[in-house]
Design an enzyme around this catalytic site. Structure first.
Site, mmCIF file in Angstrom:
data_model
loop_
_atom_site.group_PDB
_atom_site.id
_atom_site.type_symbol
_atom_site.label_atom_id
_atom_site.label_comp_id
_atom_site.label_asym_id
_atom_site.label_seq_id
_atom_site.Cartn_x
_atom_site.Cartn_y
_atom_site.Cartn_z
ATOM 1 N N TYR A 170 -2.771 -0.879 10.212
ATOM 2 C CA TYR A 170 -2.691 -1.026 8.751
ATOM 3 C C TYR A 170 -1.260 -0.809 8.265
ATOM 4 C CZ TYR A 170 -4.248 -0.743 3.892
ATOM 5 O OH TYR A 170 -4.438 -0.969 2.550
ATOM 6 N N SER A 177 0.843 -1.189 0.000
ATOM 7 C CA SER A 177 0.000 0.000 0.000
ATOM 8 C C SER A 177 0.876 1.236 0.000
ATOM 9 C CB SER A 177 -0.893 0.007 1.256
ATOM 10 O OG SER A 177 -1.555 1.240 1.431
#
Length: 271
Positions: A154, A141
Site C-alpha cells: 500500500y 494517502s
C-alpha cells in the site's frame, strides 16, 4: 478553479470519499462522469448527484483494465462534450508484510492504486489540455507520507502516486492543467473492511487488525470531501486531510527515520 458548470471524471465513485466527493461536486454545480467497478453502488451515487441537479453519466469500469480506460474519454465526451477535472480516487488496500503478501496480490494492488492513475492521466490529459482551466487530482494517502510496517504494498503504491503527481505538476507548469495530490488520514470508509489479507493469517488475527484499523478511521467522508473540494477550488498542489495526517506529516519531516518510535500504536496497521 471555478467548479460550477465544470465536468469532472471521478473514479471510485461508488462509496466512501468518492461518493462524498460526487455529492459535494454536484452541490457546487459540477457535472459528473462517475466511474466505479460496482454498477449498483455507482447507480446509487449517481441518483444522489442527480437529485442535486447535476448532469451525471455512469461508467462501470475496471480501472485496472487499460483497454476499458482507453475507451472512457470518448464515452465521457459523448455524454458531456468536454472534461475539466479528473479525480483519481479509486483504490484498494492489502495488509501483510512483504514476505506474507503474494506476488499476485501485490500486483493487483499496484494495478489499481498506481497503474490506473497513470493510465487515466494519459487517457484524459489531451482533453484537459483543450480547456481554459483544468486540473488532475490524485488521491494518495497518509501512507504516502509515512510508512507503517505491514503496509509495504500500500505504501509503495501511495508513495508512487505522490511522486508521479509532484513530477507531473512540474512538467505541466505554465500550462492550463494543474495537479493536486491529496493525502487523507483516517477517513471512515470501508477500505479496511474490504482489504485483502494474507492467506496465512488466522481469522482472529484478521479481526484484530480490522478492529484496530477501524479505530483510526474517524473522519466522516463528507467532511473529507469538503476539504478536498476547497483545495481544488484554491488550486492547491497538496491537500492534507485531517489533523492526524497533518501532525504525522510534520513528525516525519522532523524525524524521518525514527518517528515510529513515538507511534507504536500505528505499526502494522491496516488503515
Amino acid at each position: 478553479m471555478q467548479i460550477k458548470d465544470c465536468v469532472a471524471v471521478l473514479t471510485g465513485a461508488g462509496s466512501g470519499i468518492g461518493r462524498a466527493l460526487a455529492v459535494a461536486l454536484a452541490r457546487s454545480g459540477c457535472h459528473l462522469a462517475l466511474v466505479d467497478l460496482n454498477p449498483d453502488s455507482l447507480a446509487e451515487t449517481a441518483t444522489q448527484a442527480r437529485a442535486l441537479g447535476a448532469r451525471v453519466s455512469e461508467h462501470p469500469t475496471d480501472v485496472s483494465d487499460r483497454s476499458a480506460v482507453a475507451a472512457l474519454p470518448s464515452a465521457v465526451v459523448a455524454e458531456h462534450g468536454s472534461v475539466d477535472l479528473l479525480i483519481n480516487n479509486a483504490g484498494v488496500a492489502l495488509g501483510g508484510t512483504f514476505d506474507q503478501v503474494s506476488e499476485e496480490n501485490f500486483d493487483w494492488l499496484m494495478s489499481i492504486n498506481f497503474d490506473a492513475v497513470v493510465t487515466l492521466c494519459r487517457a484524459f490529459l489531451p482533453l484537459l489540455r483543450q480547456r481554459p482551466e483544468a486540473r488532475i487530482v490524485n488521491i494518495s494517502s497518509l501512507f504516502g507520507l509515512i510508512t507503517p510496517a505491514g503496509q509495504t504494498a500500500y505504501c509503495a503504491s501511495k508513495f508512487a502516486v505522490r511522486g508521479f503527481s509532484n513530477a507531473l505538476r512540474l512538467e505541466l507548469t505554465n500550462t492550463n492543467v494543474g495537479v493536486t495530490v491529496v493525502h487523507p488520514g483516517g477517513v471512515a470508509t470501508a477500505i479496511a473492511t474490504s482489504a485483502r489479507s494474507p492467506d496465512s493469517e488466522s481469522d482472529a488475527e484478521k479481526q484484530r487488525k480490522l478492529a484496530r484499523a477501524n479505530r483510526l478511521l474517524r473522519m466522516p467522508p463528507p467532511k473529507a470531501a469538503q476539504i478536498i473540494l476547497r483545495g481544488i477550488e484554491r488550486n492547491k498542489p497538496r491537500v492534507i486531510v485531517g489533523n492526524d495526517a497533518r501532525i504525522l506529516s510534520w513528525l516525519e519531516r522532523l524525524m524521518p527515520v525514527n518517528y515510529w518510535r513515538l507511534l507504536p500504536g500505528l505499526a502494522d496497521s491496516d488503515a
